[in-house]
Write a protein that holds these residues in place. Structure first.
Motif, PDB file in Angstrom:
ATOM      1  N   VAL A   1     -15.402  12.156 -24.241  1.00  0.00           N
ATOM      2  CA  VAL A   1     -13.907  12.417 -24.052  1.00  0.00           C
ATOM      3  C   VAL A   1     -13.348  13.265 -24.886  1.00  0.00           C
ATOM      4  N   GLU A   2     -13.974  13.833 -25.881  1.00  0.00           N
ATOM      5  CA  GLU A   2     -13.341  15.102 -26.523  1.00  0.00           C
ATOM      6  C   GLU A   2     -13.501  16.111 -25.712  1.00  0.00           C
ATOM      7  N   LEU A   3     -14.514  16.435 -24.909  1.00  0.00           N
ATOM      8  CA  LEU A   3     -14.841  17.378 -23.947  1.00  0.00           C
ATOM      9  C   LEU A   3     -13.811  17.548 -22.926  1.00  0.00           C
ATOM     10  N   CYS A   4     -13.127  16.342 -22.702  1.00  0.00           N
ATOM     11  CA  CYS A   4     -12.436  16.071 -21.559  1.00  0.00           C
ATOM     12  C   CYS A   4     -10.794  16.133 -22.142  1.00  0.00           C
ATOM     13  N   GLY A   5     -10.888  16.582 -23.344  1.00  0.00           N
ATOM     14  CA  GLY A   5      -9.270  16.766 -23.859  1.00  0.00           C
ATOM     15  C   GLY A   5      -8.710  15.610 -24.113  1.00  0.00           C
ATOM     16  N   ARG A   6      -9.371  14.355 -23.851  1.00  0.00           N
ATOM     17  CA  ARG A   6      -8.814  13.177 -24.259  1.00  0.00           C
ATOM     18  C   ARG A   6      -7.756  12.895 -22.845  1.00  0.00           C
ATOM     19  N   LEU A   7      -7.678  13.707 -21.815  1.00  0.00           N
ATOM     20  CA  LEU A   7      -6.783  13.625 -21.048  1.00  0.00           C
ATOM     21  C   LEU A   7      -7.305  12.364 -19.900  1.00  0.00           C
ATOM     22  N   PRO A   8      -6.431  11.775 -19.522  1.00  0.00           N
ATOM     23  CA  PRO A   8      -6.691  10.648 -18.536  1.00  0.00           C
ATOM     24  C   PRO A   8      -7.410  11.098 -17.222  1.00  0.00           C
ATOM     25  N   LEU A   9      -6.745  11.898 -16.676  1.00  0.00           N
ATOM     26  CA  LEU A   9      -7.164  12.627 -15.285  1.00  0.00           C
ATOM     27  C   LEU A   9      -8.768  13.040 -15.489  1.00  0.00           C
ATOM     28  N   ALA A  10      -8.938  13.907 -16.530  1.00  0.00           N
ATOM     29  CA  ALA A  10     -10.190  14.462 -16.746  1.00  0.00           C
ATOM     30  C   ALA A  10     -11.099  13.184 -17.055  1.00  0.00           C
ATOM     31  N   ILE A  11     -10.781  12.342 -17.537  1.00  0.00           N
ATOM     32  CA  ILE A  11     -11.616  11.317 -18.187  1.00  0.00           C
ATOM     33  C   ILE A  11     -12.020  10.344 -16.688  1.00  0.00           C
ATOM     34  N   ALA A  12     -11.159  10.081 -16.055  1.00  0.00           N
ATOM     35  CA  ALA A  12     -11.205   9.244 -14.924  1.00  0.00           C
ATOM     36  C   ALA A  12     -12.146   9.847 -14.126  1.00  0.00           C
ATOM     37  N   ILE A  13     -12.115  11.385 -14.054  1.00  0.00           N
ATOM     38  CA  ILE A  13     -12.916  11.872 -12.935  1.00  0.00           C
ATOM     39  C   ILE A  13     -14.238  12.088 -13.425  1.00  0.00           C
ATOM     40  N   ILE A  14     -14.535  12.236 -14.670  1.00  0.00           N
ATOM     41  CA  ILE A  14     -15.736  12.278 -15.225  1.00  0.00           C
ATOM     42  C   ILE A  14     -16.629  10.798 -15.194  1.00  0.00           C
ATOM     43  N   ALA A  15     -15.769   9.965 -15.627  1.00  0.00           N
ATOM     44  CA  ALA A  15     -16.346   8.540 -15.217  1.00  0.00           C
ATOM     45  C   ALA A  15     -16.814   8.382 -13.890  1.00  0.00           C
ATOM     46  N   ARG A  16     -16.207   8.733 -12.891  1.00  0.00           N
ATOM     47  CA  ARG A  16     -16.402   8.450 -11.592  1.00  0.00           C
ATOM     48  C   ARG A  16     -17.690   9.357 -11.114  1.00  0.00           C
ATOM     49  N   VAL A  17     -17.965  10.755 -11.867  1.00  0.00           N
ATOM     50  CA  VAL A  17     -19.143  11.385 -11.584  1.00  0.00           C
ATOM     51  C   VAL A  17     -20.321  10.559 -12.057  1.00  0.00           C
ATOM     52  N   TYR A  18     -19.965   9.951 -13.481  1.00  0.00           N
ATOM     53  CA  TYR A  18     -21.142   9.334 -14.235  1.00  0.00           C
ATOM     54  C   TYR A  18     -21.527   8.046 -13.381  1.00  0.00           C
ATOM     55  N   THR A  19     -20.785   7.333 -12.793  1.00  0.00           N
ATOM     56  CA  THR A  19     -21.042   5.979 -12.127  1.00  0.00           C
ATOM     57  C   THR A  19     -21.685   6.385 -11.078  1.00  0.00           C
ATOM     58  N   GLU A  20     -21.512   7.681 -10.387  1.00  0.00           N
ATOM     59  CA  GLU A  20     -22.246   7.961  -9.048  1.00  0.00           C
ATOM     60  C   GLU A  20     -23.423   8.505  -9.136  1.00  0.00           C
ATOM     61  N   HIS A  21     -23.875   8.760 -10.412  1.00  0.00           N
ATOM     62  CA  HIS A  21     -25.409   9.155 -10.944  1.00  0.00           C
ATOM     63  C   HIS A  21     -26.029   8.199 -11.721  1.00  0.00           C
ATOM     64  N   PRO A  22     -26.347   7.069 -11.584  1.00  0.00           N
ATOM     65  CA  PRO A  22     -26.835   6.014 -12.145  1.00  0.00           C
ATOM     66  C   PRO A  22     -28.156   6.279 -12.995  1.00  0.00           C
ATOM     67  N   SER A  23     -28.938   7.251 -12.708  1.00  0.00           N
ATOM     68  CA  SER A  23     -29.986   7.757 -13.578  1.00  0.00           C
ATOM     69  C   SER A  23     -29.621   8.412 -14.779  1.00  0.00           C
ATOM     70  N   TRP A  24     -28.282   9.047 -14.807  1.00  0.00           N
ATOM     71  CA  TRP A  24     -27.996   9.818 -15.790  1.00  0.00           C
ATOM     72  C   TRP A  24     -27.335   8.885 -17.294  1.00  0.00           C
ATOM     73  N   THR A  25     -27.713   9.627 -18.077  1.00  0.00           N
ATOM     74  CA  THR A  25     -27.151   8.942 -19.515  1.00  0.00           C
ATOM     75  C   THR A  25     -25.814  10.037 -19.812  1.00  0.00           C
ATOM     76  N   VAL A  26     -25.058   9.270 -20.626  1.00  0.00           N
ATOM     77  CA  VAL A  26     -24.084   9.862 -21.150  1.00  0.00           C
ATOM     78  C   VAL A  26     -24.331  11.416 -21.649  1.00  0.00           C
ATOM     79  N   ALA A  27     -25.519  11.272 -22.412  1.00  0.00           N
ATOM     80  CA  ALA A  27     -25.911  12.707 -22.935  1.00  0.00           C
ATOM     81  C   ALA A  27     -26.065  13.723 -21.594  1.00  0.00           C
ATOM     82  N   ASP A  28     -26.874  13.170 -20.734  1.00  0.00           N
ATOM     83  CA  ASP A  28     -26.898  14.034 -19.435  1.00  0.00           C
ATOM     84  C   ASP A  28     -25.710  14.667 -18.744  1.00  0.00           C
TER      85      ASP A  28
END
Length: 157
Positions: A63-90
């Protein structure tokens, strides 16, 4: 922009922009929204991507990489959920290796949009590119079909 403003000085007008508007007449006030507090940014990501709850320090870094900005966090969260094999570190590694250098609002929104578009199927990515050619602010299914050369009832899959 000025021709769009009401002529009555008693009329309050709210203008939103990602860029600083130096061309506005006197008597204007600029308000820049704050970043989300760190806890709220972390909670927002975890609510949108529940499986990340077991990686709290990685989520904080993301979330720091996202600048703690809601839109960026929401988009990155969606990318994460669309890749179930990824860890947050990935996702952090993907973020660092890509255009996602999220230092300022303008860059973070553009970069988050970039990573979101990158994972669209090719037909939808092409449609989004063609949609950028449309001069209006809205588009109906028939105009969209004309852009793609498809029947308006055909899905972009």
């Amino acid at each position: 922009m000025t021709p769009l403003l009401p002529g009555n000085p008693a009329c309050l007008t709210l203008i939103t922009s990602r860029r600083r508007r130096g061309d506005l007449p006197g008597g204007t006030a600029s308000l820049r929204p704050d970043q989300l507090p760190a806890d709220d940014a972390r909670d927002m990501f975890v609510v949108a991507a529940e499986r990340a709850i077991d990686e709290p320090s990685a989520v904080e870094e993301l979330v720091e990489l996202c600048g703690r900005l809601p839109l960026a966090i929401a988009i990155i969260a969606r990318v994460y959920t669309e890749h179930p094999s990824w860890t947050v570190a990935d996702l952090i590694a993907e973020t660092r290796d890509s255009v996602l250098r999220l230092f300022a609002e303008q860059n973070s929104v553009a970069a988050a949009f970039d990573v979101s578009v990158r994972y669209l199927p090719a037909a939808r990515r092409r449609f989004l590119t063609l949609l950028g050619l449309h001069p209006g602010t809205s588009i109906d299914p028939y105009a969209a079909a004309a852009l793609t050369g498809r029947d308006h009832s055909v899905s972009l899959g």
